[in-house]
Design a protein around this motif. Sequence first.
Motif, mmCIF file in Angstrom:
data_model
loop_
_atom_site.group_PDB
_atom_site.id
_atom_site.type_symbol
_atom_site.label_atom_id
_atom_site.label_comp_id
_atom_site.label_asym_id
_atom_site.label_seq_id
_atom_site.Cartn_x
_atom_site.Cartn_y
_atom_site.Cartn_z
ATOM 1 N N PHE A 281 87.672 52.261 56.017
ATOM 2 C CA PHE A 281 88.854 53.084 57.416
ATOM 3 C C PHE A 281 90.260 53.380 57.058
ATOM 4 N N GLY A 282 90.449 53.495 55.789
ATOM 5 C CA GLY A 282 91.722 53.961 55.177
ATOM 6 C C GLY A 282 92.804 53.112 55.436
ATOM 7 N N ASP A 283 93.846 53.591 54.706
ATOM 8 C CA ASP A 283 95.235 52.906 54.798
ATOM 9 C C ASP A 283 95.940 52.956 56.198
ATOM 10 N N GLY A 284 95.373 53.698 56.954
ATOM 11 C CA GLY A 284 95.915 53.706 58.302
ATOM 12 C C GLY A 284 95.697 52.348 59.195
ATOM 13 N N VAL A 285 94.932 51.492 58.866
ATOM 14 C CA VAL A 285 94.730 50.114 59.282
ATOM 15 C C VAL A 285 95.365 49.337 58.853
ATOM 16 N N LEU A 286 96.618 49.788 57.975
ATOM 17 C CA LEU A 286 97.308 48.595 57.176
ATOM 18 C C LEU A 286 98.534 48.497 57.871
ATOM 19 N N ALA B 189 93.557 50.151 79.964
ATOM 20 C CA ALA B 189 92.731 50.879 79.092
ATOM 21 C C ALA B 189 92.140 50.117 77.745
ATOM 22 N N GLN B 190 92.873 49.407 77.272
ATOM 23 C CA GLN B 190 92.627 48.394 76.131
ATOM 24 C C GLN B 190 91.378 47.411 76.704
ATOM 25 N N ILE B 191 91.752 46.937 77.870
ATOM 26 C CA ILE B 191 90.711 45.849 78.370
ATOM 27 C C ILE B 191 89.529 46.467 78.852
ATOM 28 N N GLN B 192 89.490 47.890 79.521
ATOM 29 C CA GLN B 192 88.057 48.216 79.903
ATOM 30 C C GLN B 192 87.207 48.837 78.579
ATOM 31 N N ALA B 193 88.253 49.290 77.590
ATOM 32 C CA ALA B 193 87.451 49.700 76.229
ATOM 33 C C ALA B 193 86.779 48.462 75.403
ATOM 34 N N ARG B 194 87.440 47.354 75.705
ATOM 35 C CA ARG B 194 86.855 46.024 74.777
ATOM 36 C C ARG B 194 85.604 45.654 75.794
ATOM 37 N N ILE B 195 85.802 45.561 76.990
ATOM 38 C CA ILE B 195 84.681 45.063 77.892
ATOM 39 C C ILE B 195 83.560 46.012 77.660
ATOM 40 N N ALA B 196 83.696 47.154 77.539
ATOM 41 C CA ALA B 196 82.597 48.178 77.674
ATOM 42 C C ALA B 196 81.880 48.038 76.222
ATOM 43 N N ARG C 176 95.210 44.233 63.037
ATOM 44 C CA ARG C 176 93.903 44.238 63.924
ATOM 45 C C ARG C 176 93.994 45.085 65.119
ATOM 46 N N SER C 177 95.277 45.380 65.597
ATOM 47 C CA SER C 177 95.231 46.270 67.000
ATOM 48 C C SER C 177 94.914 47.587 66.364
ATOM 49 N N ALA C 178 95.452 48.269 65.334
ATOM 50 C CA ALA C 178 95.104 49.501 64.993
ATOM 51 C C ALA C 178 93.343 49.593 64.609
ATOM 52 N N LEU C 179 93.159 48.734 64.052
ATOM 53 C CA LEU C 179 91.653 48.652 63.741
ATOM 54 C C LEU C 179 90.824 48.565 65.184
ATOM 55 N N GLY C 180 91.174 47.730 65.938
ATOM 56 C CA GLY C 180 90.557 47.607 67.147
ATOM 57 C C GLY C 180 90.447 49.014 68.054
ATOM 58 N N GLU C 181 91.690 49.493 67.960
ATOM 59 C CA GLU C 181 91.748 51.026 68.750
ATOM 60 C C GLU C 181 90.724 51.771 68.101
ATOM 61 N N ILE C 182 90.657 51.735 66.750
ATOM 62 C CA ILE C 182 89.417 52.768 66.139
ATOM 63 C C ILE C 182 87.981 52.482 66.294
ATOM 64 N N VAL C 183 87.563 51.085 66.380
ATOM 65 C CA VAL C 183 86.276 50.392 66.428
ATOM 66 C C VAL C 183 85.680 50.394 68.038
ATOM 67 N N SER D 290 79.692 53.703 66.496
ATOM 68 C CA SER D 290 79.550 53.904 65.087
ATOM 69 C C SER D 290 80.285 53.125 64.275
ATOM 70 N N LYS D 291 81.554 53.247 64.352
ATOM 71 C CA LYS D 291 82.680 52.703 63.608
ATOM 72 C C LYS D 291 82.591 51.157 63.861
ATOM 73 N N LEU D 292 82.361 50.672 65.105
ATOM 74 C CA LEU D 292 82.336 49.367 65.314
ATOM 75 C C LEU D 292 81.167 48.674 64.472
ATOM 76 N N ALA D 293 80.080 49.405 64.432
ATOM 77 C CA ALA D 293 78.976 49.038 63.768
ATOM 78 C C ALA D 293 79.179 49.043 62.134
ATOM 79 N N LYS D 294 79.875 49.852 61.837
ATOM 80 C CA LYS D 294 80.301 49.869 60.508
ATOM 81 C C LYS D 294 81.217 48.530 59.864
ATOM 82 N N LEU D 295 81.907 48.081 60.790
ATOM 83 C CA LEU D 295 82.903 47.061 60.546
ATOM 84 C C LEU D 295 82.039 46.006 60.794
#
Length: 198
Positions: free
Chosen positions: A53-58, A148-155, A65-72, A77-82
């Motif tokens: 995922f690159g240095d952007g998640v550091l 928005a974060q809640i709906q993304a995670r539930i979905a 974890r928040s930045a990584l969560g926003e991505i996946v 497909s990115k969630l599957a990779k994680l």
Amino acid sequence: MLIVGLTGGIGSGKSTVGSIFTGLGAVVVDSDQIAREIVERGSEGFNSVVAEFGDGVLKDGEINRSALGEIVFSDPSKLAKLEAITHPLIRKAFSQVVEKSSKDSIIINQIPLLFESKHQYNFDLVIAVSATESVRVERLLARGLSPAQIQARIAAQASDDQRKSIADYVIENSGDLSVLTQEVERVWHLLVSANKTK
């Protein structure tokens, strides 16, 4: 020994249920906590996540974890990779707990994404914690997540019906703590009986 999966959507109250089971005598393993530990700086998981995922998640040299969560959570497909990185490491850590536990233990693995993991875990029984979406949203807003974060995670997670379809027992957690405690105690007695007859 009885090995039990405990699952439920975000905001359903898995952690509270896990705490009650701990008080009753279960060995409770929190897969979310393991997931944090396996990506600590310097670990195999850390190196694999940064490579993917690159240095952007550091942030300050640690995985944010928040930045990584926003991505996946906005890209399946990115969630599957994680998950391809983390799930095998989580399973390995859990198996080490099992090896160290006594033979008459009831071990409960608290794992949010059990349905999504396509049954890559071998449990004797599965418990699903269920709560209405409105209650879950209320709890998550109180934790500081945005709508928005809640709906993304539930979905991004399985539905309650999907989780119930793989569960041997369902614990409803839309009420207060005393009602929940009674529900957990009811299921605990069933687990104790199942462990004796196993």
